[in-house]
Design a protein around this motif. Structure first.
Motif, mmCIF file in Angstrom:
data_model
loop_
_atom_site.group_PDB
_atom_site.id
_atom_site.type_symbol
_atom_site.label_atom_id
_atom_site.label_comp_id
_atom_site.label_asym_id
_atom_site.label_seq_id
_atom_site.Cartn_x
_atom_site.Cartn_y
_atom_site.Cartn_z
ATOM 1 N N ILE A 74 0.839 -1.203 0.000
ATOM 2 C CA ILE A 74 0.000 0.000 0.000
ATOM 3 C C ILE A 74 0.876 1.255 0.000
ATOM 4 O O ILE A 74 0.598 2.235 -0.696
ATOM 5 C CB ILE A 74 -0.947 -0.005 1.224
ATOM 6 N N ASN A 75 1.956 1.225 0.783
ATOM 7 C CA ASN A 75 2.908 2.332 0.784
ATOM 8 C C ASN A 75 3.421 2.627 -0.620
ATOM 9 O O ASN A 75 3.450 3.771 -1.076
ATOM 10 C CB ASN A 75 4.113 1.985 1.675
ATOM 11 N N LYS A 76 3.855 1.577 -1.290
ATOM 12 C CA LYS A 76 4.453 1.732 -2.609
ATOM 13 C C LYS A 76 3.432 2.215 -3.633
ATOM 14 O O LYS A 76 3.758 3.023 -4.517
ATOM 15 C CB LYS A 76 5.099 0.418 -3.047
ATOM 16 N N VAL A 77 2.203 1.718 -3.534
ATOM 17 C CA VAL A 77 1.148 2.177 -4.451
ATOM 18 C C VAL A 77 0.927 3.682 -4.294
ATOM 19 O O VAL A 77 0.873 4.430 -5.281
ATOM 20 C CB VAL A 77 -0.164 1.411 -4.201
ATOM 21 N N MET A 78 0.818 4.141 -3.047
ATOM 22 C CA MET A 78 0.587 5.560 -2.794
ATOM 23 C C MET A 78 1.741 6.422 -3.295
ATOM 24 O O MET A 78 1.539 7.472 -3.925
ATOM 25 C CB MET A 78 0.370 5.782 -1.297
ATOM 26 N N MET A 79 2.976 5.972 -3.051
ATOM 27 C CA MET A 79 4.142 6.743 -3.477
ATOM 28 C C MET A 79 4.249 6.808 -4.994
ATOM 29 O O MET A 79 4.521 7.864 -5.568
ATOM 30 C CB MET A 79 5.419 6.132 -2.882
ATOM 31 N N HIS A 80 4.050 5.665 -5.655
ATOM 32 C CA HIS A 80 4.175 5.642 -7.113
ATOM 33 C C HIS A 80 3.063 6.451 -7.791
ATOM 34 O O HIS A 80 3.301 7.071 -8.835
ATOM 35 C CB HIS A 80 4.177 4.199 -7.620
ATOM 36 N N ILE A 81 1.868 6.442 -7.225
ATOM 37 C CA ILE A 81 0.791 7.274 -7.786
ATOM 38 C C ILE A 81 1.174 8.753 -7.690
ATOM 39 O O ILE A 81 1.027 9.514 -8.661
ATOM 40 C CB ILE A 81 -0.536 7.004 -7.051
ATOM 41 N N ALA A 82 1.668 9.165 -6.529
ATOM 42 C CA ALA A 82 2.060 10.559 -6.341
ATOM 43 C C ALA A 82 3.184 10.951 -7.300
ATOM 44 O O ALA A 82 3.149 12.026 -7.924
ATOM 45 C CB ALA A 82 2.490 10.792 -4.898
ATOM 46 N N LEU A 83 4.178 10.072 -7.453
ATOM 47 C CA LEU A 83 5.302 10.372 -8.343
ATOM 48 C C LEU A 83 4.884 10.368 -9.805
ATOM 49 O O LEU A 83 5.385 11.160 -10.611
ATOM 50 C CB LEU A 83 6.425 9.347 -8.113
ATOM 51 N N GLN A 84 3.937 9.484 -10.180
ATOM 52 C CA GLN A 84 3.448 9.449 -11.550
ATOM 53 C C GLN A 84 2.728 10.750 -11.912
ATOM 54 O O GLN A 84 2.985 11.350 -12.972
ATOM 55 C CB GLN A 84 2.494 8.269 -11.733
ATOM 56 N N ASP A 102 4.719 -0.019 -11.915
ATOM 57 C CA ASP A 102 4.996 -0.178 -10.482
ATOM 58 C C ASP A 102 3.703 -0.081 -9.668
ATOM 59 O O ASP A 102 3.507 -0.820 -8.699
ATOM 60 C CB ASP A 102 5.982 0.898 -10.008
ATOM 61 N N ILE A 103 2.821 0.847 -10.058
ATOM 62 C CA ILE A 103 1.529 0.980 -9.382
ATOM 63 C C ILE A 103 0.725 -0.312 -9.512
ATOM 64 O O ILE A 103 0.164 -0.828 -8.537
ATOM 65 C CB ILE A 103 0.729 2.163 -9.964
ATOM 66 N N MET A 104 0.717 -0.856 -10.723
ATOM 67 C CA MET A 104 -0.105 -2.034 -10.990
ATOM 68 C C MET A 104 0.417 -3.282 -10.281
ATOM 69 O O MET A 104 -0.359 -4.073 -9.740
ATOM 70 C CB MET A 104 -0.190 -2.267 -12.500
ATOM 71 N N ILE A 105 1.750 -3.456 -10.257
ATOM 72 C CA ILE A 105 2.280 -4.683 -9.648
ATOM 73 C C ILE A 105 2.041 -4.708 -8.148
ATOM 74 O O ILE A 105 1.675 -5.743 -7.574
ATOM 75 C CB ILE A 105 3.788 -4.850 -9.987
ATOM 76 N N HIS A 106 2.193 -3.569 -7.482
ATOM 77 C CA HIS A 106 1.963 -3.547 -6.032
ATOM 78 C C HIS A 106 0.469 -3.596 -5.709
ATOM 79 O O HIS A 106 0.079 -4.157 -4.680
ATOM 80 C CB HIS A 106 2.616 -2.311 -5.421
ATOM 81 N N SER A 107 -0.360 -3.040 -6.590
ATOM 82 C CA SER A 107 -1.812 -3.152 -6.404
ATOM 83 C C SER A 107 -2.252 -4.605 -6.533
ATOM 84 O O SER A 107 -3.056 -5.100 -5.734
ATOM 85 C CB SER A 107 -2.546 -2.287 -7.439
ATOM 86 N N ALA A 108 -1.716 -5.304 -7.535
ATOM 87 C CA ALA A 108 -2.070 -6.710 -7.746
ATOM 88 C C ALA A 108 -1.646 -7.567 -6.555
ATOM 89 O O ALA A 108 -2.383 -8.444 -6.101
ATOM 90 C CB ALA A 108 -1.418 -7.226 -9.037
ATOM 91 N N ARG A 109 -0.461 -7.288 -6.022
ATOM 92 C CA ARG A 109 0.029 -8.092 -4.896
ATOM 93 C C ARG A 109 -0.760 -7.777 -3.617
ATOM 94 O O ARG A 109 -1.013 -8.672 -2.801
ATOM 95 C CB ARG A 109 1.521 -7.854 -4.709
ATOM 96 N N GLU A 169 -5.532 -11.343 -10.286
ATOM 97 C CA GLU A 169 -5.044 -12.015 -11.485
ATOM 98 C C GLU A 169 -5.405 -11.251 -12.756
ATOM 99 O O GLU A 169 -4.630 -11.240 -13.718
ATOM 100 C CB GLU A 169 -5.590 -13.439 -11.523
ATOM 101 N N SER A 170 -6.560 -10.595 -12.785
ATOM 102 C CA SER A 170 -6.924 -9.764 -13.939
ATOM 103 C C SER A 170 -5.952 -8.597 -14.080
ATOM 104 O O SER A 170 -5.509 -8.251 -15.187
ATOM 105 C CB SER A 170 -8.347 -9.234 -13.784
ATOM 106 N N LEU A 171 -5.589 -8.008 -12.945
ATOM 107 C CA LEU A 171 -4.633 -6.909 -12.957
ATOM 108 C C LEU A 171 -3.252 -7.405 -13.378
ATOM 109 O O LEU A 171 -2.504 -6.681 -14.049
ATOM 110 C CB LEU A 171 -4.573 -6.265 -11.569
ATOM 111 N N LEU A 172 -2.919 -8.637 -13.020
ATOM 112 C CA LEU A 172 -1.634 -9.210 -13.399
ATOM 113 C C LEU A 172 -1.528 -9.379 -14.913
ATOM 114 O O LEU A 172 -0.489 -9.092 -15.517
ATOM 115 C CB LEU A 172 -1.439 -10.558 -12.707
ATOM 116 N N VAL A 173 -2.605 -9.833 -15.548
ATOM 117 C CA VAL A 173 -2.600 -9.993 -17.000
ATOM 118 C C VAL A 173 -2.426 -8.635 -17.684
ATOM 119 O O VAL A 173 -1.633 -8.487 -18.627
ATOM 120 C CB VAL A 173 -3.904 -10.666 -17.473
#
Length: 299
Positions: A80-90, A191-198, A210-214
């Motif tokens: 969750i940390n990484k998702v928030m950071m990557h969204i802000a940086l994007q 990066d946002i997508m991989i941490h969201s999927a996990r 798994e849909s997000l992984l594809v």
């Protein structure tokens, strides 16, 4: 044993790089800015799981043994940390890029060198702040690799963070931020997508994860396996005036190329997870960091 050797080798190389790179930073307050930002990132990643990650994880009913639940909750908070950071940086990176005349460098790489002056001095304004924050993010991520719950790809992530931080530093020092910006912004979304999927996988939302992984694999192939080597790396190697920083030009481009095998390694892991699901639809989770994954894989 090999993991221990590689880890300590990376730490030694990182220390040597910091020793040589920090004195080259053009701004008087750059090193202090980076140090403060690294501390801020680390504090955020330590405190945010307690403030947001833990309560959010507890909202959902997940079937984990009590012995594994705390470990899973910590990993969820890290994602969750990484998702928030990557969204802000994007969002910030796109905002910085949008008003630039060479923004079309996404499609026409000659624009990255049009009007480029290697002696133009240090990057200023929003570019300077964004660049130093990105550098701080990857340095902080290296530090947190030893604090947060370790993942199965611990050494690979250390190598990735080292290459990313060093690349940002060199492109900042030698004023090749146009190439650097295209690299950073083109990678944030995956990066946002991989941490969201996990994170969704740890919450046991299997179909959503798994849909997000594809979708991630498709985007990964386009941005990291095609765009990065075929556009960014070739563009950087064919710099019109590469004498600007020789032999640092070789180091810079070597690190850009070093990201390619890492990207293909993670593509392999993602495809292996998809194939594993196709072969065995009954497995609960395809994330290697999930408790019981090894037993599940063997069975």
């Amino acid at each position: 044993m090999m993991q221990f050797v590689l880890q300590n080798l990376l730490l030694s190389v990182t220390a040597a790089t910091i020793y040589h790179v920090v004195p080259l930073l053009p701004g008087d307050g750059d090193a202090v800015f980076i140090a403060k930002a690294v501390v801020g990132f680390c504090l955020f990643r330590v405190l945010n799981p307690l403030v947001l990650g833990r309560p959010l994880f507890n909202l959902f009913k997940t079937e984990y043994p009590d012995d594994d639940r705390i470990n899973v909750r910590n990993k969820f908070g890290s994602h969750i940390n990484k998702v928030m950071m990557h969204i802000a940086l994007q969002i910030w990176g796109l905002q910085v890029l949008y008003n630039e005349s060479w923004f079309t460098g996404w499609l026409d790489w000659d624009m990255c060198w049009t009007g480029w002056d290697p002696a133009a001095g240090s990057i200023t304004g929003n570019f300077r702040d964004y660049y130093l924050v990105e550098m701080s993010f990857f340095i902080g991520s290296m530090v947190m690799q030893f604090i947060e719950t370790r993942s199965h790809d611990h050494v690979a992530m250390l190598g990735h963070h080292y290459a990313a931080a060093t690349l940002i530093a060199y492109s900042y020092i030698y004023n090749t931020h146009r190439i650097g910006m295209l690299v950073l912004v083109s990678r944030e979304l995956t990066d946002i997508m991989i941490h969201s999927a996990r994170a969704l996988g740890l919450l046991q939302f299997k179909k959503m994860s798994e849909s997000l992984l594809v979708l991630l694999v498709l985007l990964w192939v386009i941005t990291r396996c095609i765009y990065h080597p075929a556009v960014v790396c070739l563009n950087a190697w064919h710099s019109p005036t590469y004498e600007w920083a020789f032999p640092m030009w070789v180091v810079y481009n070597g690190l850009l190329m070093a990201l390619v095998p890492l990207d293909y390694y993670y593509l392999y892991l993602a495809l292996a997870a998809i194939v594993r699901r196709i072969k065995n639809p009954n497995i609960k989770n395809i994330d290697p960091d999930t408790p019981g994954f090894k037993k599940q894989k063997q069975s």
